[in-house]
Scaffold this motif. Structure first.
Motif, mmCIF file in Angstrom:
data_model
loop_
_atom_site.group_PDB
_atom_site.id
_atom_site.type_symbol
_atom_site.label_atom_id
_atom_site.label_comp_id
_atom_site.label_asym_id
_atom_site.label_seq_id
_atom_site.Cartn_x
_atom_site.Cartn_y
_atom_site.Cartn_z
ATOM 1 N N TYR A 348 1.345 -0.954 -0.152
ATOM 2 C CA TYR A 348 -0.060 0.050 -0.553
ATOM 3 C C TYR A 348 0.776 0.952 0.049
ATOM 4 O O TYR A 348 0.632 1.825 -0.473
ATOM 5 C CB TYR A 348 -0.976 0.105 1.202
ATOM 6 C CG TYR A 348 -1.773 -1.678 1.198
ATOM 7 C CD1 TYR A 348 -3.108 -0.878 0.251
ATOM 8 C CD2 TYR A 348 -1.517 -2.612 1.619
ATOM 9 C CE1 TYR A 348 -4.267 -2.019 0.783
ATOM 10 C CE2 TYR A 348 -2.481 -3.128 1.905
ATOM 11 C CZ TYR A 348 -3.934 -2.772 1.219
ATOM 12 O OH TYR A 348 -5.149 -3.973 1.609
ATOM 13 N N PHE A 349 1.756 1.101 0.865
ATOM 14 C CA PHE A 349 1.977 2.679 1.097
ATOM 15 C C PHE A 349 3.676 3.088 -0.130
ATOM 16 O O PHE A 349 3.374 3.698 -0.793
ATOM 17 C CB PHE A 349 3.629 2.925 2.415
ATOM 18 C CG PHE A 349 2.226 3.148 3.675
ATOM 19 C CD1 PHE A 349 1.994 4.106 3.513
ATOM 20 C CD2 PHE A 349 1.761 1.661 4.333
ATOM 21 C CE1 PHE A 349 1.481 4.556 4.779
ATOM 22 C CE2 PHE A 349 1.102 2.481 5.395
ATOM 23 C CZ PHE A 349 0.530 3.512 6.120
ATOM 24 N N THR A 350 4.186 1.491 -1.190
ATOM 25 C CA THR A 350 4.986 1.731 -1.792
ATOM 26 C C THR A 350 4.367 2.100 -3.235
ATOM 27 O O THR A 350 5.005 2.520 -3.806
ATOM 28 C CB THR A 350 5.261 0.730 -1.719
ATOM 29 O OG1 THR A 350 6.454 0.370 -1.046
ATOM 30 C CG2 THR A 350 6.449 0.508 -3.047
ATOM 31 N N ASP A 351 3.069 1.441 -3.065
ATOM 32 C CA ASP A 351 2.107 2.258 -4.004
ATOM 33 C C ASP A 351 1.112 3.457 -4.422
ATOM 34 O O ASP A 351 1.443 3.940 -5.414
ATOM 35 C CB ASP A 351 1.294 1.111 -4.797
ATOM 36 C CG ASP A 351 1.327 0.079 -5.369
ATOM 37 O OD1 ASP A 351 2.767 -0.342 -5.389
ATOM 38 O OD2 ASP A 351 0.917 -1.202 -4.654
ATOM 39 N N TYR A 352 1.180 3.995 -3.225
ATOM 40 C CA TYR A 352 0.446 5.496 -2.440
ATOM 41 C C TYR A 352 1.907 6.557 -2.782
ATOM 42 O O TYR A 352 1.285 7.681 -3.368
ATOM 43 C CB TYR A 352 0.199 4.998 -0.887
ATOM 44 C CG TYR A 352 -0.418 6.253 -1.022
ATOM 45 C CD1 TYR A 352 -1.968 7.052 -0.947
ATOM 46 C CD2 TYR A 352 0.102 7.981 -0.061
ATOM 47 C CE1 TYR A 352 -2.035 8.204 -0.254
ATOM 48 C CE2 TYR A 352 -0.430 8.889 0.271
ATOM 49 C CZ TYR A 352 -1.460 9.018 -0.141
ATOM 50 O OH TYR A 352 -2.084 9.916 0.635
ATOM 51 N N THR A 353 2.977 5.473 -2.629
ATOM 52 C CA THR A 353 4.552 7.252 -2.959
ATOM 53 C C THR A 353 4.637 6.729 -3.990
ATOM 54 O O THR A 353 4.421 8.220 -4.383
ATOM 55 C CB THR A 353 5.620 6.828 -1.664
ATOM 56 O OG1 THR A 353 5.711 5.829 -3.060
ATOM 57 C CG2 THR A 353 4.756 6.930 -0.262
ATOM 58 N N ARG A 354 3.569 6.302 -5.444
ATOM 59 C CA ARG A 354 4.396 6.399 -6.821
ATOM 60 C C ARG A 354 3.391 7.346 -6.787
ATOM 61 O O ARG A 354 3.167 7.602 -7.762
ATOM 62 C CB ARG A 354 4.202 4.746 -7.016
ATOM 63 C CG ARG A 354 4.348 4.891 -8.290
ATOM 64 C CD ARG A 354 5.821 5.205 -8.877
ATOM 65 N NE ARG A 354 6.978 3.905 -8.370
ATOM 66 C CZ ARG A 354 8.153 4.067 -8.639
ATOM 67 N NH1 ARG A 354 8.688 5.180 -9.137
ATOM 68 N NH2 ARG A 354 8.949 3.568 -8.496
ATOM 69 N N LEU A 355 2.318 7.166 -6.525
ATOM 70 C CA LEU A 355 1.391 8.100 -7.276
ATOM 71 C C LEU A 355 1.047 9.252 -6.964
ATOM 72 O O LEU A 355 1.252 9.971 -7.764
ATOM 73 C CB LEU A 355 -0.301 7.391 -6.406
ATOM 74 C CG LEU A 355 -1.571 7.841 -7.081
ATOM 75 C CD1 LEU A 355 -1.984 8.500 -8.227
ATOM 76 C CD2 LEU A 355 -3.108 7.603 -5.837
ATOM 77 N N MET A 356 1.755 9.395 -5.304
ATOM 78 C CA MET A 356 1.642 10.948 -5.614
ATOM 79 C C MET A 356 2.587 10.822 -5.587
ATOM 80 O O MET A 356 2.635 12.790 -5.990
ATOM 81 C CB MET A 356 1.628 11.169 -3.778
ATOM 82 C CG MET A 356 0.387 10.647 -2.926
ATOM 83 S SD MET A 356 -0.621 11.953 -3.004
ATOM 84 C CE MET A 356 -1.975 11.519 -2.574
ATOM 85 N N ASP A 357 3.735 11.083 -6.197
ATOM 86 C CA ASP A 357 5.041 11.330 -7.235
ATOM 87 C C ASP A 357 4.395 11.722 -8.209
ATOM 88 O O ASP A 357 5.120 13.096 -8.618
ATOM 89 C CB ASP A 357 5.860 10.620 -7.078
ATOM 90 C CG ASP A 357 7.432 10.976 -8.213
ATOM 91 O OD1 ASP A 357 7.660 11.762 -8.157
ATOM 92 O OD2 ASP A 357 7.726 9.623 -8.585
ATOM 93 N N HIS A 358 3.874 11.376 -9.077
ATOM 94 C CA HIS A 358 2.709 11.958 -10.101
ATOM 95 C C HIS A 358 1.947 12.680 -10.283
ATOM 96 O O HIS A 358 2.448 13.687 -10.954
ATOM 97 C CB HIS A 358 2.572 10.388 -10.651
ATOM 98 C CG HIS A 358 3.070 9.080 -11.682
ATOM 99 N ND1 HIS A 358 3.318 7.812 -11.798
ATOM 100 C CD2 HIS A 358 4.438 9.452 -11.469
ATOM 101 C CE1 HIS A 358 3.959 7.340 -12.103
ATOM 102 N NE2 HIS A 358 5.217 8.059 -12.302
ATOM 103 N N LEU A 359 1.750 12.876 -8.700
ATOM 104 C CA LEU A 359 0.485 13.903 -9.117
ATOM 105 C C LEU A 359 0.858 15.159 -8.187
ATOM 106 O O LEU A 359 0.779 16.243 -8.838
ATOM 107 C CB LEU A 359 -0.938 13.590 -7.864
ATOM 108 C CG LEU A 359 -1.935 12.551 -8.141
ATOM 109 C CD1 LEU A 359 -2.753 12.188 -7.130
ATOM 110 C CD2 LEU A 359 -2.388 13.089 -9.805
ATOM 111 N N LEU A 360 2.289 14.750 -7.572
ATOM 112 C CA LEU A 360 2.568 17.047 -6.945
ATOM 113 C C LEU A 360 4.164 16.450 -7.426
ATOM 114 O O LEU A 360 5.375 16.397 -6.611
ATOM 115 C CB LEU A 360 2.600 15.883 -5.478
ATOM 116 C CG LEU A 360 1.467 15.583 -5.083
ATOM 117 C CD1 LEU A 360 1.137 15.519 -2.928
ATOM 118 C CD2 LEU A 360 0.311 16.248 -4.755
#
Length: 458
Positions: A348-360
């Motif tokens: 969860y945390f690994t994938d969440y940070t990847r998503l936020m890396d793209h968004l932010l």
């Protein structure tokens, strides 16, 4: 035994306690040190000091960092808590706790050895050294958690040292096996006539406020996690979706619809806004009450987790979360645990940070989500938030069973629709044209007024 589990001792008992503590500290001063690889980390460029994300600053728990902290301060701090623990439980001696840890039926030493082997940490070479380490550090953790539950002036969360120790206890390689902690707590509360809260719930109460977001429903569920590995794993479970167990079983089937393609990419928040994507906040950041008895029921804030991000009809719904000075350390250690533990799937945390890396991607993206109420930025500057998420995923392998694959698929499908893209471009064109016409008409009107005024003054 009362709710606080406290009692007083005679002068003779206190002398025995001090002797026991001294022996423990001497016996545990030569713990094994891990000779394995260090995880490569980055630090804030904006901050005046270098951040250490994996090494404790005050208290070492377990064998790895026992020689890498200030041993005088570490010893003094643990002395205080060990003495308090033994005074709390006058019914059991240090030797009785040692016997509990050596009990062949409970197999706690075997579990501890396997635990440290799995995360590649060298542990003390003899059973005696291992027992002394588990006892000293285990009693410290249990006493720390109980003091948080009791609150008042003795609450470690109110002191500088307590705050640093609490952060140290959420480091991935600064842990004890949870079975050891549970055994110590169970023995200490044996014979208590009052209702005793579960140790899992006490741990969640003591550390929940360090999470960027957690759900109160998970706090009340003592079966999350079902087989906790360590204290960090318990705090990890606070953030998971309510149907996390179902999702794990689905992941094991290798569902191709939820497989991550390495070429997948998502545009930043401001870029998505330009093609008509809207960002909506959902849920709230729940603040754990200072007093244990003030914890509300599960229905108070629903079951919205940090990871409940959805995309539908051009709207991306993101649960709100906070970002503070502890956020990067929290994420990095959760990611480290996911990377080392194959049983944690989805990651969860690994994938969440990847998503936020793209968004932010930039400060503008953070500002957009902050203004929409999604990000509670306690760092003051939005560029710091972007910096954190742009660096969390560096050199971290994304899982094949990517948790947000459906969100990526839906967003990219929308962005690829030529009709939708052209519709947004036309809207932007006509809006720009309208602004130009408005400015031109305003300028003409102003010019006419000036001419009229000039003619009237002749």
């Amino acid at each position: 035994m009362a709710d606080s589990y406290t009692s007083t001792t005679s002068d003779q008992q206190k002398q025995e306690v001090a002797l026991d503590i001294g022996n423990l500290m001497d016996l545990t001063s030569n713990r094994g040190i891990d000779n394995g690889k260090e995880i490569e980390i980055s630090s804030y460029e904006e901050y005046p000091r270098k951040r250490i994300f994996y090494k404790p600053s005050l208290v070492s728990i377990g064998p790895k960092y026992s020689k890498e902290v200030d041993q005088v301060k570490d010893k003094e701090y643990k002395n205080i808590y060990m003495k308090s623990f033994l005074e709390r439980d006058v019914g059991h001696s240090v030797d009785e706790y040692r016997g509990c840890l050596r009990n062949p039926e409970m197999k706690l030493l075997d579990k501890a050895e396997n635990y440290y082997k799995e995360i590649e940490i060298t542990y003390p070479h003899t059973d005696e050294e291992l027992v002394d380490m588990l006892l000293l550090d285990g009693c410290f953790v249990v006493e720390f958690v109980l003091k948080c539950k009791e609150g008042g002036n003795g609450d470690p969360r109110r002191s500088f040292e307590g705050k640093k120790a609490r952060e140290d206890m959420l480091l991935f390689e600064n842990q004890l096996p949870f079975d050891v902690l549970s055994a110590i707590y169970k023995k200490m509360t044996t014979g208590n006539t009052d209702e005793v809260p579960s140790f899992i719930r006490l741990v969640k109460f003591a550390f929940a406020s360090l999470a960027p977001k957690f759900t109160i429903n998970n706090f009340h569920d003592d079966n999350k996690p079902q087989q906790p590995m360590d204290l960090l794993h318990v705090v990890y479970s606070l953030c998971l979706p309510s149907n996390a167990q179902t999702l794990v079983s689905q992941a094991a089937k290798g569902n191709e619809e939820n497989m991550w393609l390495k070429l997948n990419h998502m545009n930043s928040a401001t870029e998505l806004k330009e093609v008509g994507v809207r960002f909506d906040k959902i849920g709230q950041v729940f603040n754990m009450p200072k007093k244990y008895e003030n914890i509300p029921s599960p229905e108070y804030s629903g079951a919205i987790s940090l990871f409940d991000i959805t995309f539908h009809n051009g709207v991306m719904t993101i649960p709100c979360f906070k970002v503070d000075n502890f956020t990067e350390l929290f994420f990095r250690n959760m990611i480290a645990m996911e990377q080392r533990c194959d049983t944690l799937n989805p990651k969860y945390f690994t994938d969440y940070t990847r998503l936020m890396d793209h968004l932010l991607d930039t400060k503008r993206d953070v500002t957009l989500l902050r203004k929409n109420g999604i990000i509670q930025n306690l760092l003051d500057e939005d560029n710091k938030v972007a910096y954190i998420f742009n660096n969390l995923s560096v050199e971290v392998d994304t899982s094949t069973n990517f948790y947000f694959a459906s969100v990526y698929t839906a967003v990219n499908k929308l962005c690829r629709k030529r009709s939708h893209v052209w519709k947004q471009k036309l809207k932007k064109f006509f809006y720009a044209l309208w602004k130009v016409l408005s400015i031109t008409l305003s300028a003409i009107s102003l010019l006419l007024l000036v001419v009229e005024a000039y003619n009237n003054n002749k």
